[in-house]
Write an enzyme that holds these catalytic residues in place. Structure first.
Site, short mmCIF file in Angstrom:
data_model
loop_
_atom_site.label_atom_id
_atom_site.label_comp_id
_atom_site.label_asym_id
_atom_site.label_seq_id
_atom_site.Cartn_x
_atom_site.Cartn_y
_atom_site.Cartn_z
N ASP A 24 0.66 -1.22 0.10
CA ASP A 24 -0.04 -0.06 0.03
C ASP A 24 0.77 1.23 0.13
OD1 ASP A 24 -2.26 1.26 -0.13
OD2 ASP A 24 -2.56 1.53 2.27
N ASN A 26 1.01 3.42 -2.83
CA ASN A 26 1.55 3.80 -4.19
C ASN A 26 0.99 5.20 -4.89
OD1 ASN A 26 2.52 1.28 -4.55
ND2 ASN A 26 1.22 0.52 -6.02
N HIS A 41 2.11 3.21 -9.04
CA HIS A 41 1.72 1.85 -9.30
C HIS A 41 3.12 1.05 -9.92
CE1 HIS A 41 -1.85 2.20 -7.57
NE2 HIS A 41 -2.59 2.99 -8.58
N SER A 69 -7.52 -5.52 -4.32
CA SER A 69 -8.64 -6.03 -3.44
C SER A 69 -9.89 -6.06 -4.32
CB SER A 69 -8.74 -5.35 -2.29
OG SER A 69 -9.26 -4.14 -2.46
N GLU A 71 -12.25 -4.76 -3.34
CA GLU A 71 -12.81 -3.40 -3.23
C GLU A 71 -12.04 -2.15 -4.28
OE1 GLU A 71 -12.18 -5.39 -0.41
OE2 GLU A 71 -14.20 -5.75 -0.24
N ASN A 72 -10.88 -2.53 -4.80
CA ASN A 72 -10.26 -1.84 -5.51
C ASN A 72 -10.93 -1.51 -6.67
OD1 ASN A 72 -7.18 -3.02 -4.29
ND2 ASN A 72 -8.23 -1.11 -3.49
C1 IPE Z 1 -5.31 -2.48 0.44
O1 IPE Z 1 -5.04 -1.04 0.34
C2 IPE Z 1 -5.28 -3.29 -0.86
C3 IPE Z 1 -4.06 -3.71 -1.40
C4 IPE Z 1 -3.00 -2.96 -1.26
C5 IPE Z 1 -4.10 -4.15 -2.99
P1 IPE Z 1 -6.12 -0.31 0.10
O2 IPE Z 1 -5.38 1.19 -0.32
O3 IPE Z 1 -7.13 -0.64 -1.17
O4 IPE Z 1 -6.97 -0.26 1.34
P2 IPE Z 1 -7.67 1.11 2.20
O5 IPE Z 1 -8.72 1.51 1.30
O6 IPE Z 1 -6.64 2.01 2.50
O7 IPE Z 1 -8.17 0.59 3.40
C1 IPE Z 2 -1.88 0.23 -3.34
O1 IPE Z 2 -1.46 1.70 -3.47
C2 IPE Z 2 -2.21 -0.48 -4.57
C3 IPE Z 2 -3.33 -0.81 -4.84
C4 IPE Z 2 -4.45 -0.78 -3.97
C5 IPE Z 2 -3.99 -1.43 -5.97
P1 IPE Z 2 -2.70 2.65 -3.25
O2 IPE Z 2 -3.17 2.91 -4.66
O3 IPE Z 2 -3.62 2.10 -2.55
O4 IPE Z 2 -1.90 3.92 -2.66
P2 IPE Z 2 -2.61 4.86 -1.57
O5 IPE Z 2 -3.04 4.07 -0.32
O6 IPE Z 2 -3.59 5.78 -2.26
O7 IPE Z 2 -1.29 5.79 -1.36
MG MG Z 3 -4.06 2.55 -0.34
#
Ligand code: IPE
Ligand code: IPE
Ligand code: MG
Length: 245
Positions: A24, A26, A41, A69, A71-72
């Site tokens: 997490d 990125n 990413h 995830s 949820e992503n």
């Molecule tokens: C968890 O990170 C999922 C991955 C790193 C793939 P998220 O960025 O989706 O989680 P939340 O939304 O901060 O809980």
């Molecule tokens: C994790 O980084 C990658 C994925 C969840 C795909 P994020 O994209 O969640 O990065 P932040 O949390 O917004 O910094």
């Molecule tokens: Mg994140």
């Protein structure tokens, strides 16, 4: 220089059998630099490559990483598409360089929602990398802990309905075999970079007794030294699994 290096033969330090990482941070990494989230990413994918190779070099047996995830999908279409394109590119490179890196790959998650190209690449990655010994990387893609448990519950209910199983006979061991992680020991250490202190639907069943390690480092900046620090912290924990010590 990494502290947890096989060559230094650091016997005082115990290497966990299974480390899991929520990759997490990125987006924030990119934002800090005035770049689009997708740039984060890209660098995050490089960080993963480095950590997977490092894990192999220190003799880790299992590394599970959370890449996308269930949820992503809530993110913008543009971001989701870019992540999927990056994953396709990444898997192509992985297949190309496989003989050099020799890492065994598995996927946890429902891949049916992914593009046919990505699915085919994932299948090829698993098939071709089966031969390698050493570290096994479990790549969590369209993965959700609740989704995983629900699927297992449904699979077991279907067996009962077909008269092949009885509810009262179900054990934790049997249930574990219905999860994506079947056959993989539970994680000993779960690492979450980026400063967030939550599990965001990651390995809910499997992490019952995992040690958690949180760090403010953003995933694209996470390197071998950070993994060493997490392993060092893990070595200071006293795991009791509900017993007394
Ligand atoms: C968890 O990170 C999922 C991955 C790193 C793939 P998220 O960025 O989706 O989680 P939340 O939304 O901060 O809980
Ligand atoms: C994790 O980084 C990658 C994925 C969840 C795909 P994020 O994209 O969640 O990065 P932040 O949390 O917004 O910094
Ligand atoms: Mg994140």
């Amino acid at each position: 220089m990494p502290i947890f290096n096989k060559k230094t033969d650091n016997k005082a330090m115990e290497l966990p059998t299974h480390i899991a990482i929520i990759m997490d941070g990125n987006g924030r990494w990119a934002k800090k630099r005035g770049l689009p989230r997708t740039a984060g990413h890209k660098v995050g994918a490089e960080a993963f490559r480095t950590i997977a190779n490092y894990a192999k070099s220190i003799g880790l047996q299992y590394l599970t990483v959370y890449a996308f995830s269930t949820e992503n999908w809530k993110r913008s279409e543009e971001e989701v598409n870019t992540i999927m394109e990056l994953l396709e590119k990444y898997l192509r490179e992985l297949i190309r360089d496989m003989d050099k890196n020799r890492v065994r790959f598995c996927f946890f998650g429902d891949l049916s929602r992914l593009s046919p190209t990505l699915r085919a690449e994932a299948a090829e990655t698993v098939e071709k990398s089966k031969q390698y010994e050493g570290v096994q990387v479990n790549f969590c893609l369209n993965y959700g802990g609740r989704d995983e448990i629900l699927r297992a519950a449904r699979a077991f209910a279907a067996k009962c309905a077909a008269g092949e199983a009885r509810p009262e006979d179900l054990t934790e061991e049997d249930f574990s075999k219905l999860l994506w992680s079947a056959g993989v020991p539970d994680p000993d250490l779960v690492i979450r970079p980026s400063g967030e202190e939550r599990i965001s639907n990651f390995l809910l069943w499997q992490s019952a007794y995992a040690e958690y390690y949180f760090t403010d480092t953003l995933w694209p900046d996470f390197g071998p030294r950070d993994l060493d620090l997490a392993i060092e912290a893990y070595n200071k924990r006293s795991r009791r699994f509900g017993g007394a010590k």
